[in-house]
Scaffold this motif. Sequence first.
Motif, PDB file in Angstrom:
ATOM      1  N   ALA A  54       0.866  -1.185   0.000  1.00  0.00           N
ATOM      2  CA  ALA A  54       0.000   0.000   0.000  1.00  0.00           C
ATOM      3  C   ALA A  54       0.897   1.227   0.000  1.00  0.00           C
ATOM      4  N   PHE A  55       0.396   2.305  -0.598  1.00  0.00           N
ATOM      5  CA  PHE A  55       1.211   3.503  -0.756  1.00  0.00           C
ATOM      6  C   PHE A  55       0.417   4.758  -0.439  1.00  0.00           C
ATOM      7  N   SER A  56       1.159   5.820  -0.139  1.00  0.00           N
ATOM      8  CA  SER A  56       0.585   7.140   0.038  1.00  0.00           C
ATOM      9  C   SER A  56       1.398   8.125  -0.794  1.00  0.00           C
ATOM     10  N   VAL A  57       0.731   8.924  -1.603  1.00  0.00           N
ATOM     11  CA  VAL A  57       1.431   9.896  -2.437  1.00  0.00           C
ATOM     12  C   VAL A  57       2.158  10.908  -1.565  1.00  0.00           C
ATOM     13  N   ALA A  58       3.451  11.125  -1.861  1.00  0.00           N
ATOM     14  CA  ALA A  58       4.275  11.965  -0.998  1.00  0.00           C
ATOM     15  C   ALA A  58       4.877  13.171  -1.713  1.00  0.00           C
ATOM     16  N   ALA A  59       5.086  13.086  -3.021  1.00  0.00           N
ATOM     17  CA  ALA A  59       5.747  14.188  -3.721  1.00  0.00           C
ATOM     18  C   ALA A  59       5.407  14.130  -5.208  1.00  0.00           C
ATOM     19  N   LEU A 480       6.557  15.436 -18.199  1.00  0.00           N
ATOM     20  CA  LEU A 480       5.978  14.414 -17.334  1.00  0.00           C
ATOM     21  C   LEU A 480       6.040  14.900 -15.901  1.00  0.00           C
ATOM     22  N   VAL A 481       5.149  14.369 -15.066  1.00  0.00           N
ATOM     23  CA  VAL A 481       5.221  14.611 -13.629  1.00  0.00           C
ATOM     24  C   VAL A 481       5.525  13.279 -12.950  1.00  0.00           C
ATOM     25  N   SER A 482       6.592  13.249 -12.196  1.00  0.00           N
ATOM     26  CA  SER A 482       6.997  12.041 -11.471  1.00  0.00           C
ATOM     27  C   SER A 482       6.326  12.049 -10.100  1.00  0.00           C
ATOM     28  N   ILE A 483       5.412  11.101  -9.888  1.00  0.00           N
ATOM     29  CA  ILE A 483       4.661  11.025  -8.629  1.00  0.00           C
ATOM     30  C   ILE A 483       5.312   9.971  -7.730  1.00  0.00           C
ATOM     31  N   VAL A 484       5.789  10.397  -6.585  1.00  0.00           N
ATOM     32  CA  VAL A 484       6.516   9.522  -5.658  1.00  0.00           C
ATOM     33  C   VAL A 484       5.586   9.116  -4.512  1.00  0.00           C
ATOM     34  N   MET A 485       5.603   7.835  -4.177  1.00  0.00           N
ATOM     35  CA  MET A 485       4.752   7.307  -3.115  1.00  0.00           C
ATOM     36  C   MET A 485       5.595   6.640  -2.043  1.00  0.00           C
ATOM     37  N   LYS A 486       5.232   6.871  -0.774  1.00  0.00           N
ATOM     38  CA  LYS A 486       5.864   6.164   0.334  1.00  0.00           C
ATOM     39  C   LYS A 486       4.996   4.971   0.722  1.00  0.00           C
ATOM     40  N   PRO A 487       5.610   3.879   1.169  1.00  0.00           N
ATOM     41  CA  PRO A 487       4.816   2.702   1.536  1.00  0.00           C
ATOM     42  C   PRO A 487       4.144   2.882   2.895  1.00  0.00           C
ATOM     43  N   THR A 488       2.931   2.368   3.011  1.00  0.00           N
ATOM     44  CA  THR A 488       2.214   2.426   4.280  1.00  0.00           C
ATOM     45  C   THR A 488       1.907   1.028   4.827  1.00  0.00           C
ATOM     46  N   ALA A 489       2.155   0.019   4.042  1.00  0.00           N
ATOM     47  CA  ALA A 489       1.929  -1.366   4.502  1.00  0.00           C
ATOM     48  C   ALA A 489       2.729  -2.320   3.627  1.00  0.00           C
TER      49      ALA A 489
END
Length: 489
Positions: A54-59, A480-489
């Motif tokens: 699982a991820f949460s958008v961070a940047a 392009l837009v690079s969307i970075v996600m941090k893991p939450t699970a």
Amino acid sequence: MATTAVTAALILVAGCGGNDKKSESGSENKGGESTTTSATPSAPTVPSFDPPKAFSVAAAYPVPDYEGREMYDDTKVGMVGQAALFVNYRGLTGHDIADPNKLWQIKSTEAETTTVSGVTDPMAVKVDGKDVAVVAYAQSDKGNGTQKSKDLVLVQWIDVASGQKLAEVSTPVVAAGGPSVLHISGAQYDPETGQVAIGVASSAKTSTVYADPQTKKGTELPDVLPGAVHNGVVAAAKAESKENADDAGAVLVDGASGKVTKQIPLKQGLLRPIGGGAKHAFFYGTVYPKGGDEEVASLYSVDLSTGAVVKSAPGLSARDSGGYQCIWDQATSIVCTKLQPTGPKEILGFDDSTGKKAWGFTSDSGQRIVPRVTAAFHGVVYVQTEKQPVLLDAKTGEDLPSSNPSPGETPSGSPTSGASPSDSESPSGGGSESPGTSAGGNDMSLYNGTQMSPDAVSPYGGVFGQLPKGSGYGSNDVQLVSIVMKPTA
């Protein structure tokens, strides 16, 4: 805010090529090694999950377009260790997801006489225990002084924690009839050794370049395209000796010496490498049977140690599939999907330890939707359906539970309409400066609010590419837009 973000990003990423200028807050880019900005004494820690589910958008980082960009120069994103990456013909850029202020850039070339005509996705390997990104460029050196023009494959290994090059290998490719435009035709890598096998093609020939970060040497393997590389052994496809000979097959090659150690006759009219793991290389072949008028398609796996072959039948005809492309989870599974975007669809899973098909289904099966595969990592396949990101078990193909946001739900860390990121989300941490004007160029207003399946994954997060939104971010500003996600699970 949006215009300021793009301006800041354009200044930063211009260092990937052309007349770059030194940032007031960064270190000088010497010899194309690296440019870092606002480095912190000690990097913050980030949560890690192996594999993340699982991820949460961070940047959100804008990737500026630039004048003179080639038609086929589409930015590719990647994830290696704690670094979110994007690469194009100009070079590789890395953002530390734990410290958004930390950014580095590596140029693809320093010479004005060298042009780039292809680049691989960033590949994740370990070298001396470090998380390392590998990229390879197809290049043409127009000559310097009395030196003749030549085609090259340049491979770089970059320590993503420091943004420094650990190794670089430039290998000439001898083209029949003289230099011509090279294109990348496949890339295989060994995550344990950092060795790579890069397929290139031109109007005159195809070949594979093997390169090793330890020896810092490269070898051209002529007339073959790579299916896998492991511990110095390259498994590759060799084309027909002549038209309608139906003798296309596979070979095992010692990468360092270029010596063919085993010929594997598959008796195909056409044979394409489609992916590989640590134990097997996978190929797609077609042939017209004698007296027949329709191609027969087959899937083959070749054992990298023994050359043993396992043959499988795809679920779709040669006409419907158009071939397959595969991705390795860097563990035990290979997942393949049909190449053609139209018509019926198919997804297949293979066991890398045996080379045998483990699961699969087509859109004609009627029970399940065939998703678009975006990434695979340590037993998990990350896929996108029309409605949402989904996780699959790489060994069985079954759906896995996920706590990612449901369709229409705003993910944690993403902005609500009209809202700006909080102070804690700003790279400067002060709250008075827009993330778009900081050294890292993070601007969450670029994020369109739709979380997608990641294009690349590491234990520390994921990344996907998003097309620019709004008239302020047209094709002349942001590619392009690079969307970075941090893991939450």
